[in-house]
Design a protein around this motif. Structure first.
Motif, short mmCIF file in Angstrom:
data_model
loop_
_atom_site.label_atom_id
_atom_site.label_comp_id
_atom_site.label_asym_id
_atom_site.label_seq_id
_atom_site.Cartn_x
_atom_site.Cartn_y
_atom_site.Cartn_z
N ARG A 13 0.84 -1.18 0.00
CA ARG A 13 0.00 0.00 0.00
C ARG A 13 0.89 1.24 0.00
NH1 ARG A 13 -3.15 -2.06 5.37
NH2 ARG A 13 -4.17 -3.92 4.48
N PRO A 14 0.35 2.37 -0.47
CA PRO A 14 1.13 3.62 -0.38
C PRO A 14 1.59 3.86 1.05
CG PRO A 14 -0.76 3.95 -1.81
CD PRO A 14 -0.93 2.58 -1.20
N GLY A 15 2.87 4.21 1.19
CA GLY A 15 3.48 4.41 2.49
C GLY A 15 4.20 3.20 3.04
N ASP A 16 3.95 2.02 2.47
CA ASP A 16 4.63 0.82 2.94
C ASP A 16 6.12 0.87 2.60
OD1 ASP A 16 2.54 -0.54 4.13
OD2 ASP A 16 2.02 -1.69 2.34
N ARG A 17 6.92 0.39 3.53
CA ARG A 17 8.33 0.16 3.24
C ARG A 17 8.45 -1.21 2.57
NH1 ARG A 17 12.77 -1.95 6.18
NH2 ARG A 17 11.34 -2.56 7.84
N VAL A 18 9.20 -1.28 1.47
CA VAL A 18 9.34 -2.53 0.72
C VAL A 18 10.80 -2.83 0.47
CG1 VAL A 18 7.07 -2.44 -0.40
CG2 VAL A 18 9.02 -1.30 -1.48
N LEU A 19 11.11 -4.12 0.40
CA LEU A 19 12.42 -4.59 0.00
C LEU A 19 12.36 -4.94 -1.48
CD1 LEU A 19 15.32 -5.53 0.62
CD2 LEU A 19 14.35 -7.77 1.22
N LEU A 20 13.27 -4.38 -2.27
CA LEU A 20 13.26 -4.54 -3.72
C LEU A 20 14.48 -5.30 -4.21
CD1 LEU A 20 12.30 -0.93 -4.89
CD2 LEU A 20 10.76 -2.87 -4.61
N ASN A 21 14.28 -6.06 -5.26
CA ASN A 21 15.36 -6.60 -6.08
C ASN A 21 15.41 -5.74 -7.33
OD1 ASN A 21 16.83 -8.02 -8.04
ND2 ASN A 21 16.25 -10.01 -7.20
N THR A 22 16.47 -4.97 -7.52
CA THR A 22 16.58 -4.06 -8.67
C THR A 22 17.61 -4.53 -9.69
OG1 THR A 22 18.21 -2.67 -7.54
CG2 THR A 22 15.89 -2.07 -7.27
N VAL A 74 7.19 -7.03 2.02
CA VAL A 74 6.70 -5.85 2.75
C VAL A 74 7.03 -6.15 4.21
CG1 VAL A 74 4.74 -4.34 3.19
CG2 VAL A 74 4.86 -5.63 1.04
N PRO A 75 8.25 -5.84 4.68
CA PRO A 75 8.73 -6.39 5.95
C PRO A 75 7.94 -5.95 7.18
CG PRO A 75 10.27 -4.78 5.05
CD PRO A 75 9.27 -5.04 3.99
N ASP A 76 7.28 -4.78 7.11
CA ASP A 76 6.55 -4.32 8.29
C ASP A 76 5.13 -4.89 8.35
OD1 ASP A 76 8.73 -2.77 9.02
OD2 ASP A 76 8.03 -1.05 7.83
N ARG A 77 4.71 -5.56 7.28
CA ARG A 77 3.34 -6.10 7.25
C ARG A 77 3.35 -7.38 6.41
NH1 ARG A 77 -0.60 -4.95 3.88
NH2 ARG A 77 0.51 -3.14 3.07
N LEU A 78 3.83 -8.45 7.00
CA LEU A 78 3.92 -9.71 6.28
C LEU A 78 2.53 -10.28 6.03
CD1 LEU A 78 6.89 -11.36 8.20
CD2 LEU A 78 6.96 -10.18 5.99
N PRO A 79 2.35 -10.97 4.91
CA PRO A 79 1.03 -11.56 4.64
C PRO A 79 0.77 -12.72 5.58
CG PRO A 79 2.62 -12.30 3.01
CD PRO A 79 3.32 -11.25 3.84
N PRO A 80 -0.50 -13.07 5.78
CA PRO A 80 -0.80 -14.23 6.63
C PRO A 80 -0.28 -15.51 5.98
CG PRO A 80 -2.77 -13.47 5.48
CD PRO A 80 -1.71 -12.44 5.23
N ASP A 81 0.00 -16.49 6.82
CA ASP A 81 0.45 -17.78 6.30
C ASP A 81 -0.65 -18.39 5.45
OD1 ASP A 81 2.81 -17.49 7.65
OD2 ASP A 81 2.19 -18.73 9.36
#
Length: 378
Positions: free
Chosen positions: A49-58, A76-83
């Motif tokens: 979502r806008p504002g989320d911190r994301v880890l990218l492979n560039t 999205v390290p601050d909001r991991l998806p549910p298992d």
């Protein structure tokens, strides 16, 4: 080997089934202003979502690779998806950080296992084999113009049901392909089967062989089209390109009792001499790798270039059946295609011959179906 960067999602550009395209602000990004286009697959990472911190492979951006031109969201390290509930036991993209577990149509526990356990033949189904993913919409344009009136379309009564069997030589997630999404929405493509290490199709299978069997016996395909996903790995050597798998696909279609139709990769616009006329990819894949006999479709093109294509394709005549297919009406069919036509950055007007060759293969497959077989009920 991999370039990692942290970024912050600034907005959503667009989305299609399985994928979301984002604007991401990145420090030290390989783009002016610190903005990159990024692609996320929500099934793997959750939905950014806008504002989320994301880890990218560039990595692809840093290397200047052409296909897509995206950074890829790893997490999205601050909001991991549910298992997720693990529905199956096939692991694809195996032992990579984003390996995905899927339910294979051919595995035990699948509702289709009993059908595929006994299936061994695809009953003469035409199977169009092509090198590049960019040929897929052009093949379909040819299929749906085969001996049909102008008023008939993919949804017309008796129209063939076409299934795309995706190899793993290019992109692994089928979600990367906007082409497939558009073709599905337009009713031109019934379904996608992802094979090998590729994943994200309507059905998942272990091999191209079970992919073809699933297309026929589970999805009710009348015609299958086999190609790698978007992208192509090539080295400029005779054997070092992912399209070698096109020859292996011919063998798979033939051993299962299908009717292989080989689409030639041709161009009169590619700046690389090895791809002018009939590409060395086609000459190697069909002339050396394919051990089974196929219908090699040669489009009837005018002028010196048409004569060159015919002469170079003749080298395949000792192993395959050369079928000359008229090109009349194919340009109009291509211009009516709902999906954007582009190959190696060139559109229809820049490399018309490439797309006409693929459409001619589709036209031949459509005519084989009409001549030899009734259309299966969906």
């Amino acid at each position: 080997m991999i370039t990692w960067r942290n970024g912050t999602v600034s907005g959503t550009r667009r989305e299609w089934p399985g994928a979301v395209e984002l604007d991401v602000s990145v420090e030290g990004a390989p783009a002016e202003g610190g903005q990159v286009r990024a692609l996320a697959y929500p099934a793997l990472t959750g939905r950014p979502r806008p504002g989320d911190r994301v880890l990218l492979n560039t990595t692809a951006l840093d290397l200047g690779l052409g296909t897509g031109g995206y950074a890829l969201v790893v997490a999205v390290p601050d909001r991991l998806p549910p298992d997720p509930e693990l529905a199956g036991h096939l692991v694809k993209a195996r032992y990579s950080p984003l390996q995905a577990t899927v339910l294979g149509a051919d595995e035990q526990g699948s509702p289709h296992h009993d059908v595929l356990r006994e299936a061994d033949d695809i009953g003469g189904m035409p199977v169009v084999v092509t090198d590049l993913h960019s040929a897929l919409p052009a093949v379909l344009a040819g299929i749906f113009t085969a001996e049909r009136s102008r008023d008939d379309g993919p949804a017309a009564a008796g129209a063939p049901r076409v299934v795309y069997v995706m190899q793993d030589g290019g992109a692994l997630p089928a979600w990367f392909s906007r082409t497939c999404a558009v073709l599905r929405e337009a009713g031109w493509l019934a379904a996608t089967v992802t094979t090998g290490q590729s994943f994200g199709g309507d059905l998942e299978t272990v091999t191209v062989h079970t992919g073809l069997l699933a297309a026929r016996h589970v999805l009710g395909a009348d015609i299958a089209v086999i190609a790698q996903g978007p992208g192509n790995l090539g080295t400029g050597t005779r054997w070092g390109f992912s399209g070698v798998a096109a020859g292996e696909a011919v063998n798979a279609a033939a051993v299962l009792g299908g009717r292989p139709v080989a689409s030639l990769r041709i161009s009169d616009a590619d700046p690389r001499d090895r791809h002018r006329g009939v590409s060395h990819h086609s000459l190697t894949a069909y002339g050396r790798v394919a051990l089974a006999r196929a219908d090699v479709v040669v489009p009837a093109l005018a002028g010196e270039f048409g004569a060159r294509v015919a002469a170079e394709a003749a080298a395949l005549g000792g192993r395959h059946e050369l079928v000359t297919v008229p090109a009349d009406g194919l340009e109009a069919a291509l211009r009516a295609c709902p999906a954007r036509l582009s190959t190696m950055g060139r559109g229809l007007d820049e490399d018309l011959a490439y797309f006409v060759a693929a459409a001619a293969a589709g036209r031949h497959a459509g005519r084989l179906l009409r001549r030899d077989q009734p259309v299966n009920p969906a």
